[in-house]
Motif scaffolding. Sequence first.
Motif, PDB file in Angstrom:
ATOM      1  N   THR A  48       0.676  -1.207   0.055  1.00 21.33           N
ATOM      2  CA  THR A  48       0.076   0.065   0.023  1.00 21.33           C
ATOM      3  C   THR A  48       0.949   1.388   0.056  1.00 21.33           C
ATOM      4  O   THR A  48       1.950   1.212   0.346  1.00 21.33           O
ATOM      5  N   ILE A  49       0.287   2.244  -0.299  1.00 16.17           N
ATOM      6  CA  ILE A  49       0.869   3.461  -0.523  1.00 16.17           C
ATOM      7  C   ILE A  49       1.100   4.291   0.684  1.00 16.17           C
ATOM      8  O   ILE A  49       0.359   4.085   1.769  1.00 16.17           O
ATOM      9  N   VAL A  50       2.093   4.718   0.892  1.00 18.22           N
ATOM     10  CA  VAL A  50       2.644   5.771   2.162  1.00 18.22           C
ATOM     11  C   VAL A  50       2.880   6.992   1.907  1.00 18.22           C
ATOM     12  O   VAL A  50       3.293   7.460   0.750  1.00 18.22           O
ATOM     13  N   CYS A  51       2.757   7.868   2.966  1.00 18.50           N
ATOM     14  CA  CYS A  51       3.173   9.259   2.656  1.00 18.50           C
ATOM     15  C   CYS A  51       4.633   9.596   3.191  1.00 18.50           C
ATOM     16  O   CYS A  51       5.005   9.139   4.440  1.00 18.50           O
ATOM     17  N   THR A  52       5.522   9.886   2.370  1.00 20.94           N
ATOM     18  CA  THR A  52       7.088   9.889   2.821  1.00 20.94           C
ATOM     19  C   THR A  52       7.532  11.126   3.653  1.00 20.94           C
ATOM     20  O   THR A  52       8.394  11.211   4.382  1.00 20.94           O
ATOM     21  N   ASP A  53       6.478  11.989   3.460  1.00 17.74           N
ATOM     22  CA  ASP A  53       7.060  13.372   4.360  1.00 17.74           C
ATOM     23  C   ASP A  53       5.734  14.215   4.644  1.00 17.74           C
ATOM     24  O   ASP A  53       5.031  14.943   3.934  1.00 17.74           O
ATOM     25  N   GLU A  54       5.113  13.767   5.701  1.00 19.23           N
ATOM     26  CA  GLU A  54       3.728  14.376   6.328  1.00 19.23           C
ATOM     27  C   GLU A  54       3.879  15.795   6.356  1.00 19.23           C
ATOM     28  O   GLU A  54       2.775  16.715   6.195  1.00 19.23           O
ATOM     29  N   GLU A  55       4.975  16.438   6.734  1.00 16.24           N
ATOM     30  CA  GLU A  55       5.048  17.911   6.819  1.00 16.24           C
ATOM     31  C   GLU A  55       4.729  18.707   5.680  1.00 16.24           C
ATOM     32  O   GLU A  55       4.482  19.814   5.371  1.00 16.24           O
ATOM     33  N   LYS A  56       4.981  18.312   4.475  1.00 20.43           N
ATOM     34  CA  LYS A  56       5.057  18.716   3.276  1.00 20.43           C
ATOM     35  C   LYS A  56       3.553  18.600   2.570  1.00 20.43           C
ATOM     36  O   LYS A  56       3.275  19.364   1.805  1.00 20.43           O
ATOM     37  N   CYS A  57       2.732  17.830   3.133  1.00 20.79           N
ATOM     38  CA  CYS A  57       1.113  17.768   2.773  1.00 20.79           C
ATOM     39  C   CYS A  57       0.542  18.966   2.558  1.00 20.79           C
ATOM     40  O   CYS A  57       0.545  19.950   3.930  1.00 20.79           O
ATOM     41  N   ILE A  58       0.000  19.457   1.812  1.00 21.10           N
ATOM     42  CA  ILE A  58      -0.792  20.615   1.710  1.00 21.10           C
ATOM     43  C   ILE A  58      -2.411  20.645   1.818  1.00 21.10           C
ATOM     44  O   ILE A  58      -3.090  21.336   1.654  1.00 21.10           O
ATOM     45  N   GLY A  59      -2.850  19.294   1.688  1.00 21.71           N
ATOM     46  CA  GLY A  59      -4.327  18.702   1.756  1.00 21.71           C
ATOM     47  C   GLY A  59      -5.023  19.354   0.499  1.00 21.71           C
ATOM     48  O   GLY A  59      -6.256  19.766   0.651  1.00 21.71           O
ATOM     49  N   CYS A  60      -4.269  19.313  -0.709  1.00 23.90           N
ATOM     50  CA  CYS A  60      -5.352  19.374  -1.778  1.00 23.90           C
ATOM     51  C   CYS A  60      -6.155  18.694  -2.395  1.00 23.90           C
ATOM     52  O   CYS A  60      -6.791  18.980  -3.109  1.00 23.90           O
ATOM     53  N   LYS A  61      -6.113  17.502  -1.712  1.00 26.11           N
ATOM     54  CA  LYS A  61      -7.148  16.378  -2.096  1.00 26.11           C
ATOM     55  C   LYS A  61      -7.120  15.684  -3.571  1.00 26.11           C
ATOM     56  O   LYS A  61      -7.927  15.347  -3.890  1.00 26.11           O
ATOM     57  N   ILE A  62      -6.166  16.198  -4.030  1.00 26.71           N
ATOM     58  CA  ILE A  62      -6.138  15.656  -5.487  1.00 26.71           C
ATOM     59  C   ILE A  62      -5.766  14.123  -5.513  1.00 26.71           C
ATOM     60  O   ILE A  62      -6.161  13.393  -6.517  1.00 26.71           O
ATOM     61  N   CYS A  63      -4.896  13.654  -4.572  1.00 31.88           N
ATOM     62  CA  CYS A  63      -4.695  12.351  -4.753  1.00 31.88           C
ATOM     63  C   CYS A  63      -5.880  11.504  -4.315  1.00 31.88           C
ATOM     64  O   CYS A  63      -6.321  10.433  -5.063  1.00 31.88           O
ATOM     65  N   ALA A  64      -6.691  11.992  -3.424  1.00 31.32           N
ATOM     66  CA  ALA A  64      -7.882  11.365  -2.924  1.00 31.32           C
ATOM     67  C   ALA A  64      -8.936  11.626  -4.167  1.00 31.32           C
ATOM     68  O   ALA A  64      -9.741  10.686  -4.486  1.00 31.32           O
ATOM     69  N   THR A  65      -8.861  12.534  -4.981  1.00 37.71           N
ATOM     70  CA  THR A  65      -9.923  12.858  -6.217  1.00 37.71           C
ATOM     71  C   THR A  65      -9.613  11.601  -7.175  1.00 37.71           C
ATOM     72  O   THR A  65     -10.550  11.111  -7.751  1.00 37.71           O
ATOM     73  N   VAL A  66      -8.295  11.110  -7.445  1.00 35.33           N
ATOM     74  CA  VAL A  66      -8.178  10.357  -8.482  1.00 35.33           C
ATOM     75  C   VAL A  66      -8.007   8.780  -7.859  1.00 35.33           C
ATOM     76  O   VAL A  66      -7.955   7.796  -8.698  1.00 35.33           O
ATOM     77  N   CYS A  67      -7.920   8.664  -6.652  1.00 34.95           N
ATOM     78  CA  CYS A  67      -8.205   7.315  -6.182  1.00 34.95           C
ATOM     79  C   CYS A  67      -9.310   6.416  -6.523  1.00 34.95           C
ATOM     80  O   CYS A  67     -10.495   6.792  -6.030  1.00 34.95           O
ATOM     81  N   PRO A  68      -9.106   5.376  -7.342  1.00 41.81           N
ATOM     82  CA  PRO A  68     -10.304   4.635  -7.667  1.00 41.81           C
ATOM     83  C   PRO A  68     -10.721   3.522  -6.601  1.00 41.81           C
ATOM     84  O   PRO A  68     -11.809   3.145  -6.878  1.00 41.81           O
ATOM     85  N   ASP A  69     -10.098   3.588  -5.446  1.00 41.80           N
ATOM     86  CA  ASP A  69     -10.781   2.669  -4.484  1.00 41.80           C
ATOM     87  C   ASP A  69     -11.009   3.568  -3.141  1.00 41.80           C
ATOM     88  O   ASP A  69     -11.205   2.919  -2.351  1.00 41.80           O
ATOM     89  N   VAL A  70     -11.164   4.933  -3.459  1.00 42.83           N
ATOM     90  CA  VAL A  70     -11.373   5.758  -2.226  1.00 42.83           C
ATOM     91  C   VAL A  70     -10.994   5.241  -0.896  1.00 42.83           C
ATOM     92  O   VAL A  70     -11.528   5.084  -0.006  1.00 42.83           O
ATOM     93  N   ALA A  71      -9.391   5.240  -1.200  1.00 36.70           N
ATOM     94  CA  ALA A  71      -8.877   4.601  -0.007  1.00 36.70           C
ATOM     95  C   ALA A  71      -7.963   5.730   0.656  1.00 36.70           C
ATOM     96  O   ALA A  71      -6.902   5.621   1.380  1.00 36.70           O
ATOM     97  N   ILE A  72      -8.182   7.221   0.349  1.00 33.22           N
ATOM     98  CA  ILE A  72      -7.664   8.138   0.797  1.00 33.22           C
ATOM     99  C   ILE A  72      -8.474   9.277   1.722  1.00 33.22           C
ATOM    100  O   ILE A  72      -9.292   9.254   0.929  1.00 33.22           O
ATOM    101  N   GLU A  73      -7.993   9.271   2.853  1.00 36.36           N
ATOM    102  CA  GLU A  73      -8.560  10.031   3.876  1.00 36.36           C
ATOM    103  C   GLU A  73      -7.686  11.495   3.752  1.00 36.36           C
ATOM    104  O   GLU A  73      -6.697  11.274   3.927  1.00 36.36           O
ATOM    105  N   ILE A  74      -8.228  12.909   3.958  1.00 33.49           N
ATOM    106  CA  ILE A  74      -7.487  13.875   4.117  1.00 33.49           C
ATOM    107  C   ILE A  74      -7.981  14.658   5.309  1.00 33.49           C
ATOM    108  O   ILE A  74      -9.401  14.785   5.579  1.00 33.49           O
ATOM    109  N   TYR A  75      -7.122  14.850   6.162  1.00 31.75           N
ATOM    110  CA  TYR A  75      -7.640  15.767   7.576  1.00 31.75           C
ATOM    111  C   TYR A  75      -6.949  17.176   7.322  1.00 31.75           C
ATOM    112  O   TYR A  75      -5.762  17.125   6.727  1.00 31.75           O
ATOM    113  N   LYS A  76      -7.388  17.722   7.905  1.00 30.43           N
ATOM    114  CA  LYS A  76      -6.967  19.388   8.183  1.00 30.43           C
ATOM    115  C   LYS A  76      -7.137  19.985   9.348  1.00 30.43           C
ATOM    116  O   LYS A  76      -8.458  19.894   9.823  1.00 30.43           O
TER     117      LYS A  76
END
Lengths: 76, 250
Positions: A48-76
């Motif tokens: 499975t996919i992991v986030c390599t640098d959590e500090e850099k995440c800007i919460g843009c939701k693009i990864c969650a938008t393209v995920c075909p398995d709805v496997a990504i949650e974004i918190y802000k």
Amino acid sequence: MSDGKGGFVMPKVNVLDKFCKSCELCIEVCPKKILAVGDKANAKGYFTIVCTDEEKCIGCKICATVCPDVAIEIYK
Amino acid sequence: MEKIFGRSKGLTDVPFSFCPGCTHGIIMRLIAEVLEELDIIEDTIGVSPVGCAGFSQDFFSCDFVGAAHGRAQAVGTGIKRSLPDKIVFTYQGDGDIAAIGTQHAIHTAARGEKITSIMVNNAIFGMTGGQMAPTTLEGMKTSTSPYGRNIGTNGYPIDLPKLVANLEGAVYVASVSVDSPKNINQAKKAIKKAFQVQQAGLGFAFVSVLSTCPTNWGLTPSDSMKWLRENMMPVYELGELKVAEEVKSL
């Protein structure tokens, strides 16, 4: 990003291992290039996919938008 | 911390059974989010066909009926006529709605049935092993056209949304794609409009979504998206192909 209490909240991307099939579409679209294939397999054998640098995440939701398995949650 | 993106209430907790990278999941998410946003999950009855789309009843949290191959719109017609207060939608692949179900695709639109149909077009029969479908592009290699689709013997691909848009009873027809974040958001808008048309009881609403089949195309999920952009988009025109006067004011 303010949390309304004077502090700052970093956006966070959370990959749900149960759903991720490691198709790698999110890796390609991430503007900060902080998603990668991890080294742990889920019950179905997908690494499975992991986030390599959590500090850099800007919460843009693009990864969650393209995920075909709805496997990504974004918190802000 | 607040969750700003997560799984919609319109989806169950069952992981999709599709191959990795298959865009069926994106389209199902969009429909589920629309059902949640319009607050109609409890009032919706979906109709699933045969093919990969036939698994839909496991993934949506609304009610579902399974139809015979190609007959989802006929079953949907019956449900809507007997339960006019319910929201009825069909979720069908191109191998279902544009091949064995073509007559229903045309006559449901001609009768102006007040249902919503979503077609997932990946130019191939996905579940059965990647055979040539009516939507397969000219020259496209499939398991039953190993040298590429030959127009002389196999004819031309069918652009179903354009065909349906010509019929009086279809009041909203859109052709969208899920190849990029921008197009995914536009696809959601079109799907939402198609459900709002039904809520307002205006007539038949149809949305065709260009999709991928990485397994049967023999490409990676990422290359499939590129292939869709380069090959399918020039053939299947995107956009709102028909917006009847009464729909514009929605």
